[in-house]
Write a protein that holds these residues in place. Sequence first.
Motif, PDB file in Angstrom:
ATOM      1  N   ASP A  11       0.857  -1.183   0.000  1.00  0.00           N
ATOM      2  CA  ASP A  11       0.000   0.000   0.000  1.00  0.00           C
ATOM      3  C   ASP A  11       0.900   1.242   0.000  1.00  0.00           C
ATOM      4  O   ASP A  11       1.916   1.261   0.703  1.00  0.00           O
ATOM      5  CB  ASP A  11      -0.825  -0.032   1.302  1.00  0.00           C
TER       6      ASP A  11
ATOM      7  N   GLU B 101       0.771   4.133   1.323  1.00  0.00           N
ATOM      8  CA  GLU B 101       0.983   4.803   2.618  1.00  0.00           C
ATOM      9  C   GLU B 101       1.964   4.015   3.483  1.00  0.00           C
ATOM     10  O   GLU B 101       2.867   4.580   4.090  1.00  0.00           O
ATOM     11  CB  GLU B 101      -0.344   4.955   3.365  1.00  0.00           C
TER      12      GLU B 101
ATOM     13  N   GLU C 199      -6.309   1.154   6.786  1.00  0.00           N
ATOM     14  CA  GLU C 199      -4.862   1.412   6.742  1.00  0.00           C
ATOM     15  C   GLU C 199      -4.320   1.770   8.127  1.00  0.00           C
ATOM     16  O   GLU C 199      -3.175   1.468   8.449  1.00  0.00           O
ATOM     17  CB  GLU C 199      -4.562   2.515   5.728  1.00  0.00           C
TER      18      GLU C 199
END
Length: 382
Positions: free
Chosen positions: A129, A131, A222
């Motif tokens: 991901d 992030e 997340e």
Amino acid sequence: MTADRKRLIILGATGSIGMNAIDVVRSHPDAFEIVALAALRSKEKCEALATEFGCRAYVGEDAAVRAVEENDADICLVATVGMSGLRPTLAAIAKGMDIALATKEVMVMAGELVTKRAAEKGVRFLPVDSEHSAIFQCLATGCWVSAAGETHRGTMLTPPRTVVRLAHGVSKLILTASGGPFLDGPADLSKVTVAEALDHPRWKMGPKVTIDSSTMMNKGFEVIEAKWLFDVGYDQIDVVVHPESIVHSLVTFVDGATLAQLSPPDMRVAIQYALTWPDRLPSKRETLDLAKLATLTFRAPDPVRFPCLRLVKDALARGGCATAVLAAADEWAVDAFLKGRIAYTDIARLVEESLEKAPRFACDSLAAVDEAVRWTQSFLRT
Ligand code: MG
């Protein structure tokens, strides 16, 4: 360097992450060897890729688990949709493969179980991901020292997990969010259509994650993933809206320094780093022109427009399998919205009701996670 090629299994090969990963492999044929590809449905596409790379193709419900069980690899890229990622991830951990993790539901459902099994096997998580890759890159800028006095490159994700944690001096992780299509309007979200919710301004992704991005549940997931990957308290994780999607996340250290990772919004940057870590390989992709960008903006997320962020913190505070209930309720509600059975704003409402009504499940086994998912699905069906 052929002998040193990293062997890869790609689960969810025909989805957006899988295809971007394949693009990374195509541009670095000397660095990687694909040994198996798995897809849920796209049989022809998956088989054509298997022919191109001279590897095995697996298609269908149990394809991901079989691809892991019948092959050996250095890294298993888990990029399946939603909750289906859990079983193949556990299977890959059991075989000692490092996990390049794109499917965040794995950590949302079973972060405690998955990180425990990985630590037992000395398996690393390589975040995919954007992030988490950004945080991984900010933490990987120096060496750290384990309790045993060994010096390692990388982050505290690298086994042995006996690292002296505060060697990094992390104070806060700051996840950036594009804000999705409904950042500034419409005022009444209850009338939002499926087409409007699927129209993400920055990233082209599958329908589940695109809807989750529009509600910001994706950002909440997340937060949970970051908590498990980087072993920090959830009160140490902030979310900031950054519509340009150039700063992919930041780390603030105890001395007041903040590091950020910036790149154009192209998911291949994060995918490639996960696969090449701890090295970096060149790419021909576009790089940033800061003078042309001129301005980057940031603001706090609106808690009224995006109640899912609060629900995530509620679930984390409840502990146990509450986040598995959250993942199951969200998957059910997003599917119902996509099929036109519920309104857009019902997604958060149904997740909240599920969390409130769910019994407390400890989350120490796959059976417990399954039970939490089953309870949620039957609660929402009735
Ligand atoms: Mg993301």
